[in-house]
Design an enzyme around this catalytic site. Structure first.
Site, PDB file in Angstrom:
ATOM      1  N   TYR A 170       0.830  -1.199   0.000  1.00  8.87           N
ATOM      2  CA  TYR A 170       0.000   0.000   0.000  1.00  8.87           C
ATOM      3  C   TYR A 170       0.866   1.251   0.000  1.00  8.87           C
ATOM      4  CZ  TYR A 170       0.784   1.034   4.991  1.00  8.87           C
ATOM      5  OH  TYR A 170       1.344   1.371   6.200  1.00  8.87           O
ATOM      6  N   LEU A 199      11.147   1.520   6.866  1.00 11.51           N
ATOM      7  CA  LEU A 199      10.564   2.058   5.634  1.00 11.51           C
ATOM      8  C   LEU A 199      11.351   3.316   5.249  1.00 11.51           C
ATOM      9  CD1 LEU A 199       8.066   1.590   3.738  1.00 11.51           C
ATOM     10  CD2 LEU A 199       7.119   3.599   4.855  1.00 11.51           C
TER      11      LEU A 199
HETATM   12  N1  PDD Z   1       2.999   5.336   7.262  1.00  7.25           N
HETATM   13  N2  PDD Z   1       7.598   3.917   8.813  1.00  7.25           N
HETATM   14  C1  PDD Z   1       6.454   3.224   8.767  1.00  7.25           C
HETATM   15  C2  PDD Z   1       6.415   1.859   9.382  1.00  7.25           C
HETATM   16  C3  PDD Z   1       5.318   3.778   8.153  1.00  7.25           C
HETATM   17  O1  PDD Z   1       4.165   3.080   8.089  1.00  7.25           O
HETATM   18  C4  PDD Z   1       5.394   5.087   7.610  1.00  7.25           C
HETATM   19  C5  PDD Z   1       4.241   5.741   6.908  1.00  7.25           C
HETATM   20  C6  PDD Z   1       6.610   5.782   7.698  1.00  7.25           C
HETATM   21  C7  PDD Z   1       6.783   7.173   7.142  1.00  7.25           C
HETATM   22  O2  PDD Z   1       6.777   7.160   5.735  1.00  7.25           O
HETATM   23  P1  PDD Z   1       6.282   8.421   4.884  1.00  7.25           P
HETATM   24  O3  PDD Z   1       7.077   9.591   5.353  1.00  7.25           O
HETATM   25  O4  PDD Z   1       6.589   8.047   3.496  1.00  7.25           O
HETATM   26  O5  PDD Z   1       4.815   8.595   5.162  1.00  7.25           O
HETATM   27  C8  PDD Z   1       7.696   5.160   8.297  1.00  7.25           C
HETATM   28  C9  PDD Z   1       1.840   5.780   6.554  1.00  7.25           C
HETATM   29  C10 PDD Z   1       1.628   7.231   6.575  1.00  7.25           C
HETATM   30  C11 PDD Z   1       0.668   5.007   7.072  1.00  7.25           C
HETATM   31  O6  PDD Z   1       0.856   3.863   7.418  1.00  7.25           O
HETATM   32  O7  PDD Z   1      -0.418   5.538   7.104  1.00  7.25           O
END
Ligand code: PDD
Length: 298
Positions: free
Chosen positions: A41, A211
């Site tokens: 996703y 991530l």
């Molecule tokens: N989550 N680490 C994890 C485990 C995450 O699920 C997310 C993002 C991030 C931050 O990534 P980014 O800056 O690309 O949003 C780091 C999204 C927002 C979610 O699960 O809703």
């Protein structure tokens, strides 16, 4: 029965070519996403009606798909055009674009057939609520063991360890959990983590243990441009207690200060100057980059 207007207010989506909404759209119980969590996703954010860093989110979607050996049958440009159409149907200043792709529908069997049609969902829905007061005061967190698998760089829908950690944090009366693997900090339950330690911005290196957050990437770039000393490396659990500042980054949180970790107060116990400066730089960057051109992938 909810009115159509209420349903639309909760978001609109596209599922394998059909338009629908989050309340009534359905997938088969034999979808491998439902059976095995076999899918990936993305979450991108819309500011002033314009998606932010959309190309980067789509690039990560394709990397996650490759990592689970799933061929996405539509192009990056197609994601842009569907997102644009959904945004026209769901005009809003602040929203999130949610994309989910599962391997498809088949009788329950670990071994999948090569000819499955992936289930593709692209939705636009209201932003998740982040209490504004939290950003002013900073949030509290606990540390918990990171119980996830070894490919946390892939954004898969298998979020049970994250959900358990978030629930344990809530039961402990705090906002989030900072996950620890082999005595090293990995990330929050849905965010990356930065420390400001001895005049240096430190964050766990982008390997398979975290991530590679889009927000993380923007914050690193802005910090380097502003002359911060920046290091991506392994971060020991104890360093969380030595840091002058700790903050989380994610699409929904932007930058969120952490002022208490377990029983330990971080720095002065209030949001710090580095976080404040980088949040304001981040907001400027968002304003500059949320132009219509950002929806284009080329
Ligand atoms: N989550 N680490 C994890 C485990 C995450 O699920 C997310 C993002 C991030 C931050 O990534 P980014 O800056 O690309 O949003 C780091 C999204 C927002 C979610 O699960 O809703």
């Amino acid at each position: 029965m909810e009115s159509e207007a209420t349903q639309t207010a909760k978001g609109v989506l596209w599922i394998n070519g059909e338009l629908g909404d989050f309340q009534t759209a359905q997938v088969s119980l034999e979808d491998r996403g439902f059976q095995f969590g076999d899918g990936i996703y993305e979450v991108a954010r819309v500011y002033q009606g314009v998606p932010f860093m959309f190309a980067e989110h789509i690039a990560r979607l394709f990397r996650s798909a490759a990592g689970i050996e799933l061929a996405i049958p539509i192009s990056g440009d197609k994601f842009s055009s569907i997102a644009r159409e959904l945004l026209n149907r769901f005009p809003s200043n602040g929203a999130e674009i949610y994309i989910q792709i599962t391997r498809g529908i088949a009788p329950r069997n670990l071994l999948w057939a090569e000819d499955l049609q992936p289930t593709i969902i692209i939705g636009v829905r209201p932003l998740r609520f982040v209490p504004p007061a939290l950003r002013e005061t900073g949030c509290s967190a606990i540390t918990l063991p990171d119980e996830r698998w070894a490919r946390c760089d892939l954004k898969t829908i298998c979020l049970l360890p994250n959900a358990l950690a978030k629930k344990r944090a809530a039961r402990a009366g705090v906002f989030d959990a900072l996950m620890i693997r082999d005595n090293l900090l990995t990330e929050g339950t849905a965010s990356n983590v930065f420390l400001f330690l001895n005049q240096t911005l430190v964050t766990p290196a982008a390997d398979n243990r975290i991530l590679h957050g889009v927000t993380r990437g923007v914050v690193l770039k802005l910090a380097r441009e502003r002359g911060y000393r920046v290091v991506e490396r392994e971060v020991k659990r104890e360093e969380l207690y030595e840091a002058q500042e700790v903050f989380l980054t994610s699409t929904s949180l932007e930058l969120m200060p952490v002022v208490k970790i377990n029983e330990h107060t971080v720095g002065t116990g209030a949001p710090g100057d580095a976080q404040r400066e980088l949040l304001s730089a981040f907001r400027c960057f968002v304003r500059e980059h949320t132009t219509q051109r950002d929806l284009e992938l080329s």
